[in-house]
Design an enzyme around this catalytic site. Structure first.
Site, PDB file in Angstrom:
ATOM      1  N   ASP A 149      61.569  70.632   2.719  1.00 29.02           N
ATOM      2  CA  ASP A 149      62.737  70.591   1.847  1.00 29.02           C
ATOM      3  C   ASP A 149      63.329  71.994   1.831  1.00 29.02           C
ATOM      4  OD1 ASP A 149      63.713  68.511  -0.527  1.00 29.02           O
ATOM      5  OD2 ASP A 149      64.303  70.620  -0.856  1.00 29.02           O
ATOM      6  N   SER A 196      73.937  68.201   4.575  1.00 26.59           N
ATOM      7  CA  SER A 196      73.663  67.394   3.380  1.00 26.59           C
ATOM      8  C   SER A 196      74.855  66.564   2.930  1.00 26.59           C
ATOM      9  CB  SER A 196      73.228  68.317   2.242  1.00 26.59           C
ATOM     10  OG  SER A 196      72.020  68.952   2.595  1.00 26.59           O
ATOM     11  N   CYS A 224      68.142  66.988  -2.715  1.00 27.07           N
ATOM     12  CA  CYS A 224      66.736  66.929  -2.334  1.00 27.07           C
ATOM     13  C   CYS A 224      66.582  66.309  -0.950  1.00 27.07           C
ATOM     14  CB  CYS A 224      65.962  66.101  -3.362  1.00 27.07           C
ATOM     15  SG  CYS A 224      64.284  65.735  -2.846  1.00 27.07           S
ATOM     16  N   HIS A 235      61.263  69.283  -5.567  1.00 27.44           N
ATOM     17  CA  HIS A 235      62.022  68.952  -6.773  1.00 27.44           C
ATOM     18  C   HIS A 235      61.246  68.095  -7.738  1.00 27.44           C
ATOM     19  CE1 HIS A 235      65.094  69.926  -3.722  1.00 27.44           C
ATOM     20  NE2 HIS A 235      65.725  70.479  -4.744  1.00 27.44           N
TER      21      HIS A 235
END
Lengths: 389, 619
Positions: free
Chosen positions: B368, B331, B387, B374
């Site tokens: 996710d 991420s 997210c 989210h």
């Protein structure tokens, strides 16, 4: 010279009206002597370079052949300058010297550096060492300075020419090239001495200190602390061996000493062939020669140089005017300084400051310049005051 | 006299004064002549002395019967950190040399030395092979005092054996900063043939890894030589001449050793890497890679068996993970995605996208990390909550080529140019790249994986540190470097290293504050809460690099460690005018927010506390 000497004053008196024109003559015995001596020295130089570099066969174009090419170029310069009336050179003396200084500046800005010193300018495929060329322009400039007008008093005899010399000296020292800058200084002192300063004492001090310098330098240097030496050397030239006591100095002495009376013969120099002594084809070429040809060979070589100097002084003595005499003295002074300091450093009498042996060490710029300077010497000789023949 | 005759002659033409001076000049010639002749005479006398009187002596020296040339190794330059903490120096050590010229019976010597020193006779015999002109070979370095005494007491039966005191490289900080400093070793046969090592001889010590390798030319110095006269056993009788070795120049690194030590201690026994930079100029403050090694051991020379043990270690201690470890960025890649999306106007900061915890693309479903999703999120929230679905959608809209372009602008897929050997470039995948390396077309689904830093994309920790540094520095990327200054021996004056000026990653960055604000929120109320510090405001981004796609059902309870994910955290601080940017990677420790973020926090706090001390200490 005996031929010319007989009844010469009379002849000259008779011919005096004609002599207002500048004369040009064919070669006589002295000229041929000079040329013969120069060729002999050049030959011995190429022979030694050949011997040093024969064991390293990596180059496609061997170094001794390169040196022969440089001698060819130098001979051309010799020939042209010998045929040129030196008064013509004199007209552009300051211009030449000025250009030389500009080129020296260029070297510092855009020169090629090698081993910590910036001394060369790349001119196409060849690297030129401008400091060599500037030496000759200094000789001409100082000679013209002294000859063009009567220079009297300290200011005009010592200080002003000193100021002319200083910028070149400093620019070369900055490269750093201790050897060349010292010979620059020596040129100036030689000419000052030749012209004479009114104080005899001054002359004696300078001359004697010049002569004694090589022999006491070792002591002075030895008394300095290591860090002091390091400071001085990093300023001057990182590659040199000022004490003359280091590895190179000893290897050079071993090379020369082991030559003994007869020498070891061509290729016989073990010191050189096994690379104990680096720079055998440049600064230490005399050590190579002395190892291979012994004391007898060295004696012959020294005699050849002595003959060259005596002939040069003779030409100075017979010169037509002050300019000619000063030019001749300058050329001989430059050669003699190179020969004496180089030999003194190879035999361990002087600090190793990186001065090549004139006419023998490998080096394009130096070879061409020395031959050109000898051309000027011959020009002085050929335009001297005699009858037309 | 002819001269005066000519002088008279001149007198007819010139003024009397000129004439007298000209005559004077010619008379002075006599002085010059005499001077030159005298000096030439002195030279001849000196030649007589050298060649005739002492000729036999010099002939003996030349024949090398009694002289040996000994190479004097120079002391290597010292290495300091940015505050002058000594990281590498030299200590004296005894080395054993054998002068082959003085050994009458080599087999006998091998036997004798073998028993005295407990050296394998076979390796000894190969070392004693004569090579080229050099006849003095190093047989063993780092003798103990006992061994040295033993050899000395047997010297009469060991002709040609010489013990020489030389320098041994020493790293006073032990195993710390091993991957930065590297180690030294004897020059290899391969290196001897390379131009970089021209002029060095066998047995010379050169840098083999790390800074020692990169700046070997600066640190190396120049060897000296000593010519000695020896007796029949090859022992020194007296010194004939010495050319002193010139010690190498000293180096100052950009490393802050206290930070470096803390970084390595924080990683502890875990495998991983931490890179900390000054974002304004690229100076590397810490570059830690664990597991590490003790450069002292490697510099003293290892036995083949010790070498094998290190090379076969499954944890690869010789790999510098900070610059050689290739990991998916996870991420943390979303930083680049966010910048690319804003720069290309793919989305506006206020645009909201729906996240329901899953994203269907073609026949596959991309999940996710948060099962329920989210909800409606904008860019800020997507970064703060990390997210995945938001970035799946953004990635799909931009396409792989745009993503690759921006990743490359940030320096991914290419070496950062850090001054350490062996840096790796990582991969920024693109259709072209895939066609070239795999000969397969690019599948659109792969774009989706790349959007969250998985799939083919791989990066090194130093690259990620540079990425976050560029964001911190307002979009200007300063290439990371380790060399702060050099102190040459001659002048003893510090010469600062050339710094490469920072280059803009993106042209217009007026929306960059949006990304910066999101990164600050990550720490205050997002996935990176565990990096929150009361001392200094920190901005950062968590990341979790998948090692294998795990299906929960396959493992009941504990997942084996080698299959667990790598934890990432990239950060900078303070949030305004950042002074430190860093990337933390811990292998197989799961989520970046829990495993890596606390380390970043401790480092950053230590850095500012320490600097505060330094500031208050200097009035």
């Amino acid at each position: 010279m005996d031929l010319l000497q007989k009844g010469k004053p009379l002849q000259m008196l008779l011919g005096s009206t004609n002599e207002r024109r500048r004369s040009e003559r064919g070669f006589d015995a002295i000229d041929w002597c000079l040329i013969g001596v120069v060729i002999s020295i050049l030959f011995l130089g190429v022979l030694s370079i050949y011997s040093v570099t024969s064991s390293t066969h990596q180059a496609r174009f061997p170094i001794y052949l390169k040196q022969v090419v440089w001698i060819g170029v130098g001979s051309l310069a010799f020939w042209i300058l010998a045929r040129t009336d030196y008064h013509k050179l004199a007209r552009f003396a300051y211009v030449f010297y000025g250009i030389g200084l500009i080129v020296l500046l260029l070297v510092l800005v855009a020169g090629k550096s090698s081993r910590g010193a910036q001394r060369w300018i790349a001119l196409g495929p060849v690297a030129v060492q401008p400091s060599e060329f500037v030496k000759v322009t200094l000789i001409v400039a100082l000679s013209v300075y002294y000859a063009s007008k009567a220079r009297h008093g300290w200011l005009y005899r010592v200080i002003v020419p000193g100021l002319i010399t200083l910028p070149g000296f400093l620019l070369i020292l900055k490269q750093p090239d201790l050897g060349s800058s010292l010979s620059f200084l020596a040129l100036y002192l030689t000419l000052v001495l030749a012209v004479g300063v009114k104080s005899k004492a001054f002359g004696l001090v300078v001359l004697s200190s010049l002569m004694v310098f090589p022999f006491v330098w070792g002591e002075v240097w030895g008394s300095l602390h290591d860090y002091q030496k390091a400071r001085i050397m990093s300023f001057m030239d990182p590659m040199s061996d000022p004490g003359g006591t280091g590895y190179h100095g000893l290897q050079s002495r071993i090379a020369i000493g082991s030559g003994q009376l007869w020498g070891k013969g061509l290729y016989g120099g073990t010191q050189i062939q096994f690379k104990f002594l680096p720079e055998g084809h440049t600064d230490f070429v005399f050590a190579v020669f002395a190892e291979e040809w012994g004391f007898l060979g060295s004696l012959v070589l020294v005699m050849l140089f002595v003959a060259l100097f005596l002939l040069g002084f003779e030409i100075a003595a017979e010169a037509k005017d002050r300019l000619g005499a000063l030019l001749a003295i300058g050329v001989v002074g430059m050669m003699a300084f190179g020969v004496i300091v180089n030999m003194a450093m190879t035999v361990g009498l002087a600090p190793i400051v990186g001065i090549p042996l004139p006419l023998m060490s490998y080096g394009g710029s130096a070879t061409v310049v020395n031959l050109a300077a000898l051309g000027i010497l011959l020009s002085v000789r050929r335009h001297r005051l005699t009858l037309l023949q | 006299m002819r001269n005066t005759g000519e002088g008279n002659m001149q007198g007819l033409m010139d003024s009397g004064r000129e004439t007298s001076e000209f005559t004077e000049l010619q008379q002075r010639l006599v002085f010059l002549k005499v001077g030159v002749m005298l000096l030439m005479g002195v030279l001849v006398l000196r030649l007589w002395q050298l060649q005739i009187l002492d000729g036999a002596y010099y002939r003996d020296l030349a024949q090398d019967n009694r002289t040996r040339s000994v190479v004097l190794q120079p002391a290597r330059g010292l290495i300091f950190d940015r505050h002058g903490v000594l990281l590498a120096n030299n200590v004296p050590s005894f080395n054993l040399y054998v002068d082959l010229k003085d050994v009458p019976d080599r087999a006998e010597l091998v036997r004798e030395l073998g028993t005295l020193l407990k050296v394998d006779p076979k390796t000894l015999a190969t070392k004693l092979q004569p090579r080229g002109v050099l006849t003095r070979v190093k047989v063993k370095s780092g003798l103990t005092l006992r061994e040295a005494a033993l050899i000395e007491s047997h010297r009469l039966s060991l002709p040609g054996v010489v013990i020489q005191a030389e320098y041994q490289r020493n790293y006073p900080v032990g195993a710390y900063a091993g991957h930065v400093l590297g180690y030294v070793g004897e020059i290899s046969e391969d290196q001897l043939r390379q131009k970089e090592y021209e002029g060095l001889i066998r047995g010379s010590i050169v840098g083999q890894y790390g800074i020692e390798r990169t700046y070997d030319r600066i640190l190396r110095g120049r060897a000296g030589r000593k010519l000695i006269e020896v007796d029949a056993l090859g022992h020194e009788k007296r010194t004939l001449s010495v050319e002193k070795p010139r010690a190498g120049d000293d180096i100052y690194l950009t490393i802050d050793f206290r930070l470096q030590k803390l970084a390595e201690d924080l990683l502890g026994e875990e495998a991983g890497a931490i890179v900390a930079l000054d974002p304004t100029n690229g100076e590397v403050l810490a570059l830690a890679s664990r597991p590490s090694f003790d450069p002292n051991q490697l510099s003293r020379g290892l036995s083949p068996r010790q070498w094998q043990a290190i090379l076969n270690d499954p944890r690869y201690p010789l790999t510098n993970r900070a610059i050689q470890g290739l990991y998916p960025p996870g991420s943390t890649f979303k930083i680049i995605m966010a910048v690319a999306a804003l720069a290309t106007d793919t989305v506006e900061g206020s645009d909201s996208l729906q996240c329901l915890g899953r994203y269907r693309f073609g026949r596959r479903i991309y999940r996710d990390w948060k099962p329920g999703g989210h909800g409606l999120v904008n860019l800020h929230q997507a970064l703060v909550q990390s997210c995945d679905v938001y970035f799946y959608k953004v990635g799909h809209r931009m396409g792989i080529n745009t993503i690759a372009t921006y990743a490359k602008r940030f320096g991914l897929g290419q070496k950062t140019g850090i001054d350490l050997p062996g840096e790796r470039a990582g991969i920024v995948p693109s259709p072209e790249w895939k066609q070239q390396t795999r000969g397969e077309p690019w599948y659109p689904g792969e774009t989706i994986s790349v959007s969250i830093g998985q799939g083919y994309v791989t990066v090194t920790p130093i690259q990620m540190a540079a990425v976050v540094a560029a964001v911190a520095n307002g979009g200007l990327a300063a290439p990371p470097r380790l060399l702060l200054a050099v102190r040459p021996r001659e002048t003893e004056r510090l010469v600062p290293a050339h710094s490469v000026s920072a280059k803009p990653v993106i042209q217009q960055a007026d929306w960059l504050p949006q990304v910066q604000a999101a990164l600050a929120s990550v720490v205050t109320n997002g996935t990176g809460k565990r990096a929150y510090s009361a001392v200094v405001p920190i901005a950062g981004k968590t990341g979790t690099a998948q090692v294998v796609a795990l299906r929960k059902r396959e493992y009941e309870g504990e997942v084996p460690k080698v299959l667990r994910d790598h934890a990432w955290f990239v950060a900078y601080a303070p949030t305004d005018h950042p002074r430190i940017a860093l990337a933390v990677l811990v292998e197989h420790m799961g989520h970046g927010g829990s495993a890596a973020a606390p380390l970043a926090k401790q480092l950053i706090e230590a850095y500012f506390q320490q600097n505060k001390e330094a500031v208050s200490a200097t009035p």
